[in-house]
Motif scaffolding. Structure first.
Motif, PDB file in Angstrom:
ATOM      1  N   ALA A 266       3.811 -15.970   5.378  1.00 39.61           N
ATOM      2  CA  ALA A 266       2.913 -15.594   4.285  1.00 39.61           C
ATOM      3  C   ALA A 266       1.509 -16.132   4.524  1.00 39.61           C
ATOM      4  O   ALA A 266       1.300 -17.087   5.264  1.00 39.61           O
ATOM      5  CB  ALA A 266       3.447 -16.139   2.962  1.00 39.61           C
ATOM      6  N   GLU A 267       0.566 -15.490   3.866  1.00 40.95           N
ATOM      7  CA  GLU A 267      -0.831 -15.901   3.909  1.00 40.95           C
ATOM      8  C   GLU A 267      -1.309 -16.062   2.470  1.00 40.95           C
ATOM      9  O   GLU A 267      -1.019 -15.216   1.618  1.00 40.95           O
ATOM     10  CB  GLU A 267      -1.652 -14.828   4.623  1.00 40.95           C
ATOM     11  N   LEU A 268      -2.030 -17.125   2.206  1.00 39.18           N
ATOM     12  CA  LEU A 268      -2.545 -17.397   0.872  1.00 39.18           C
ATOM     13  C   LEU A 268      -3.825 -16.592   0.643  1.00 39.18           C
ATOM     14  O   LEU A 268      -4.730 -16.604   1.478  1.00 39.18           O
ATOM     15  CB  LEU A 268      -2.816 -18.895   0.720  1.00 39.18           C
ATOM     16  N   VAL A 269      -3.894 -15.876  -0.468  1.00 37.84           N
ATOM     17  CA  VAL A 269      -5.071 -15.091  -0.839  1.00 37.84           C
ATOM     18  C   VAL A 269      -5.774 -15.812  -1.972  1.00 37.84           C
ATOM     19  O   VAL A 269      -5.171 -16.069  -3.011  1.00 37.84           O
ATOM     20  CB  VAL A 269      -4.676 -13.659  -1.285  1.00 37.84           C
ATOM     21  N   ARG A 270      -7.039 -16.127  -1.748  1.00 40.09           N
ATOM     22  CA  ARG A 270      -7.839 -16.808  -2.767  1.00 40.09           C
ATOM     23  C   ARG A 270      -9.190 -16.134  -2.886  1.00 40.09           C
ATOM     24  O   ARG A 270      -9.558 -15.330  -2.048  1.00 40.09           O
ATOM     25  CB  ARG A 270      -8.055 -18.268  -2.377  1.00 40.09           C
ATOM     26  N   GLY A 271      -9.923 -16.498  -3.906  1.00 38.31           N
ATOM     27  CA  GLY A 271     -11.266 -15.952  -4.071  1.00 38.31           C
ATOM     28  C   GLY A 271     -11.242 -14.647  -4.832  1.00 38.31           C
ATOM     29  O   GLY A 271     -10.419 -14.443  -5.724  1.00 38.31           O
ATOM     30  N   ASP A 272     -12.121 -13.739  -4.455  1.00 39.74           N
ATOM     31  CA  ASP A 272     -12.277 -12.457  -5.143  1.00 39.74           C
ATOM     32  C   ASP A 272     -11.088 -11.558  -4.838  1.00 39.74           C
ATOM     33  O   ASP A 272     -10.953 -11.040  -3.719  1.00 39.74           O
ATOM     34  CB  ASP A 272     -13.583 -11.808  -4.688  1.00 39.74           C
ATOM     35  N   LEU A 273     -10.229 -11.358  -5.824  1.00 43.90           N
ATOM     36  CA  LEU A 273      -9.014 -10.559  -5.641  1.00 43.90           C
ATOM     37  C   LEU A 273      -9.339  -9.130  -5.221  1.00 43.90           C
ATOM     38  O   LEU A 273      -8.711  -8.579  -4.316  1.00 43.90           O
ATOM     39  CB  LEU A 273      -8.175 -10.552  -6.926  1.00 43.90           C
ATOM     40  N   GLY A 274     -10.320  -8.514  -5.856  1.00 40.91           N
ATOM     41  CA  GLY A 274     -10.686  -7.140  -5.534  1.00 40.91           C
ATOM     42  C   GLY A 274     -11.096  -6.978  -4.084  1.00 40.91           C
ATOM     43  O   GLY A 274     -10.626  -6.078  -3.385  1.00 40.91           O
ATOM     44  N   LYS A 275     -11.964  -7.857  -3.605  1.00 39.11           N
ATOM     45  CA  LYS A 275     -12.415  -7.781  -2.209  1.00 39.11           C
ATOM     46  C   LYS A 275     -11.258  -8.028  -1.252  1.00 39.11           C
ATOM     47  O   LYS A 275     -11.118  -7.339  -0.244  1.00 39.11           O
ATOM     48  CB  LYS A 275     -13.525  -8.806  -1.950  1.00 39.11           C
ATOM     49  N   ALA A 276     -10.431  -9.009  -1.567  1.00 37.30           N
ATOM     50  CA  ALA A 276      -9.297  -9.338  -0.693  1.00 37.30           C
ATOM     51  C   ALA A 276      -8.334  -8.163  -0.575  1.00 37.30           C
ATOM     52  O   ALA A 276      -7.904  -7.809   0.525  1.00 37.30           O
ATOM     53  CB  ALA A 276      -8.569 -10.573  -1.213  1.00 37.30           C
ATOM     54  N   VAL A 277      -8.016  -7.526  -1.691  1.00 34.02           N
ATOM     55  CA  VAL A 277      -7.076  -6.401  -1.671  1.00 34.02           C
ATOM     56  C   VAL A 277      -7.704  -5.195  -0.972  1.00 34.02           C
ATOM     57  O   VAL A 277      -7.033  -4.509  -0.202  1.00 34.02           O
ATOM     58  CB  VAL A 277      -6.591  -6.055  -3.095  1.00 34.02           C
ATOM     59  N   GLN A 278      -8.970  -4.945  -1.196  1.00 33.07           N
ATOM     60  CA  GLN A 278      -9.628  -3.837  -0.508  1.00 33.07           C
ATOM     61  C   GLN A 278      -9.601  -4.042   1.006  1.00 33.07           C
ATOM     62  O   GLN A 278      -9.356  -3.096   1.758  1.00 33.07           O
ATOM     63  CB  GLN A 278     -11.063  -3.663  -1.015  1.00 33.07           C
ATOM     64  N   GLN A 279      -9.802  -5.269   1.460  1.00 30.81           N
ATOM     65  CA  GLN A 279      -9.738  -5.566   2.896  1.00 30.81           C
ATOM     66  C   GLN A 279      -8.320  -5.357   3.424  1.00 30.81           C
ATOM     67  O   GLN A 279      -8.132  -4.795   4.498  1.00 30.81           O
ATOM     68  CB  GLN A 279     -10.204  -6.993   3.178  1.00 30.81           C
ATOM     69  N   LEU A 280      -7.316  -5.795   2.669  1.00 29.63           N
ATOM     70  CA  LEU A 280      -5.929  -5.619   3.099  1.00 29.63           C
ATOM     71  C   LEU A 280      -5.561  -4.133   3.155  1.00 29.63           C
ATOM     72  O   LEU A 280      -4.842  -3.701   4.063  1.00 29.63           O
ATOM     73  CB  LEU A 280      -4.970  -6.355   2.159  1.00 29.63           C
ATOM     74  N   LYS A 281      -6.047  -3.351   2.208  1.00 31.04           N
ATOM     75  CA  LYS A 281      -5.744  -1.922   2.177  1.00 31.04           C
ATOM     76  C   LYS A 281      -6.371  -1.180   3.356  1.00 31.04           C
ATOM     77  O   LYS A 281      -5.883  -0.132   3.753  1.00 31.04           O
ATOM     78  CB  LYS A 281      -6.219  -1.303   0.856  1.00 31.04           C
ATOM     79  N   GLN A 282      -7.435  -1.715   3.936  1.00 29.35           N
ATOM     80  CA  GLN A 282      -8.094  -1.077   5.078  1.00 29.35           C
ATOM     81  C   GLN A 282      -7.372  -1.356   6.390  1.00 29.35           C
ATOM     82  O   GLN A 282      -7.616  -0.670   7.379  1.00 29.35           O
ATOM     83  CB  GLN A 282      -9.552  -1.529   5.166  1.00 29.35           C
ATOM     84  N   GLN A 283      -6.479  -2.347   6.408  1.00 32.37           N
ATOM     85  CA  GLN A 283      -5.736  -2.651   7.620  1.00 32.37           C
ATOM     86  C   GLN A 283      -4.660  -1.597   7.841  1.00 32.37           C
ATOM     87  O   GLN A 283      -4.215  -0.933   6.906  1.00 32.37           O
ATOM     88  CB  GLN A 283      -5.089  -4.034   7.513  1.00 32.37           C
ATOM     89  N   SER A 284      -4.256  -1.446   9.084  1.00 29.19           N
ATOM     90  CA  SER A 284      -3.206  -0.474   9.374  1.00 29.19           C
ATOM     91  C   SER A 284      -1.875  -0.978   8.830  1.00 29.19           C
ATOM     92  O   SER A 284      -1.667  -2.171   8.655  1.00 29.19           O
ATOM     93  CB  SER A 284      -3.098  -0.232  10.877  1.00 29.19           C
ATOM     94  N   GLY A 285      -0.980  -0.059   8.568  1.00 26.88           N
ATOM     95  CA  GLY A 285       0.331  -0.420   8.034  1.00 26.88           C
ATOM     96  C   GLY A 285       0.805   0.621   7.035  1.00 26.88           C
ATOM     97  O   GLY A 285       0.187   1.676   6.867  1.00 26.88           O
ATOM     98  N   ASN A 286       1.883   0.301   6.370  1.00 22.37           N
ATOM     99  CA  ASN A 286       2.487   1.235   5.426  1.00 22.37           C
ATOM    100  C   ASN A 286       2.152   0.910   3.984  1.00 22.37           C
ATOM    101  O   ASN A 286       2.908   1.250   3.086  1.00 22.37           O
ATOM    102  CB  ASN A 286       4.007   1.247   5.611  1.00 22.37           C
ATOM    103  N   GLY A 287       1.059   0.238   3.743  1.00 20.60           N
ATOM    104  CA  GLY A 287       0.666  -0.069   2.387  1.00 20.60           C
ATOM    105  C   GLY A 287       1.099  -1.459   1.955  1.00 20.60           C
ATOM    106  O   GLY A 287       1.722  -2.201   2.697  1.00 20.60           O
ATOM    107  N   LEU A 288       0.763  -1.787   0.735  1.00 20.28           N
ATOM    108  CA  LEU A 288       1.085  -3.075   0.143  1.00 20.28           C
ATOM    109  C   LEU A 288       1.977  -2.845  -1.062  1.00 20.28           C
ATOM    110  O   LEU A 288       1.766  -1.908  -1.825  1.00 20.28           O
ATOM    111  CB  LEU A 288      -0.196  -3.787  -0.317  1.00 20.28           C
ATOM    112  N   LEU A 289       2.948  -3.703  -1.241  1.00 17.68           N
ATOM    113  CA  LEU A 289       3.822  -3.658  -2.407  1.00 17.68           C
ATOM    114  C   LEU A 289       3.590  -4.912  -3.227  1.00 17.68           C
ATOM    115  O   LEU A 289       3.334  -5.974  -2.674  1.00 17.68           O
ATOM    116  CB  LEU A 289       5.288  -3.593  -1.974  1.00 17.68           C
ATOM    117  N   THR A 290       3.685  -4.791  -4.527  1.00 18.27           N
ATOM    118  CA  THR A 290       3.528  -5.954  -5.390  1.00 18.27           C
ATOM    119  C   THR A 290       4.564  -5.894  -6.504  1.00 18.27           C
ATOM    120  O   THR A 290       5.142  -4.849  -6.776  1.00 18.27           O
ATOM    121  CB  THR A 290       2.103  -6.038  -5.981  1.00 18.27           C
ATOM    122  N   GLY A 291       4.776  -7.006  -7.120  1.00 16.85           N
ATOM    123  CA  GLY A 291       5.700  -7.074  -8.234  1.00 16.85           C
ATOM    124  C   GLY A 291       5.226  -8.125  -9.203  1.00 16.85           C
ATOM    125  O   GLY A 291       4.155  -8.696  -9.052  1.00 16.85           O
TER     126      GLY A 291
END
Length: 115
Positions: free
Chosen positions: A27-52
Motif C-alpha cells: 500500500a501507499e499512503l495518500v495525503r494532501g489534496d485528495l482531488g489532485k491525488a486521485v486525478q493523478q492516480l486516474k491518469q496512470q495505466s491500469g483498470n481503474g480504482l475501486l473504493t469502499g
C-alpha cells in the motif's frame, strides 16, 4: 478464498489518511489534496480504482471524481450503521449501466453519473 486472497494481496492499494504515519500490505499512503491525488492516480495505466467505505466515497462524490458507482443490495435490513452519502451537498443523477441478480437475492447495480 485463496485465489481471491492472492489476487487482492498482489494489487497495489492506496490508503487515504491524515492520522497514519505509514502503511504496509503493498500500500501507499495518500495525503494532501485528495482531488489532485486521485486525478493523478486516474491518469496512470491500469483498470481503474475501486473504493469502499463511507467517508472516502462521500468525499470523492463531492469532488465529482467517481466515474462509476456499483451498489450491492443484500436481502437483509439492518436498521443501523452508517448511511452511504448522508450529507452529500448536491444531487448526483445516475444512469443504470447494468444489473445482476444472484441466487442469494443480492442484486448488483452499476451506474454512471449523468453528464
Amino acid at each position: 478464498m485463496e485465489p481471491f486472497a492472492r489476487t487482492i494481496d498482489a494489487k497495489k492499494k492506496y490508503v487515504v489518511s491524515s492520522a497514519l504515519d505509514g502503511v504496509d500490505w503493498n500500500a501507499e499512503l495518500v495525503r494532501g489534496d485528495l482531488g489532485k491525488a486521485v486525478q493523478q492516480l486516474k491518469q496512470q495505466s491500469g483498470n481503474g480504482l475501486l473504493t469502499g467505505g463511507v467517508m472516502l466515497p462521500m468525499a470523492l462524490a463531492e469532488l465529482g471524481l467517481i466515474d462509476e458507482y456499483e451498489f450491492v443490495v443484500q436481502p437483509r435490513i439492518a436498521g443501523h450503521g452508517p448511511t452511504l452519502f448522508a450529507g452529500l451537498s448536491k444531487y448526483v443523477d445516475l444512469k443504470l449501466v447494468s444489473r445482476m441478480e444472484f441466487r442469494s437475492g443480492a442484486v448488483v447495480m452499476r451506474y454512471e453519473p449523468k453528464r
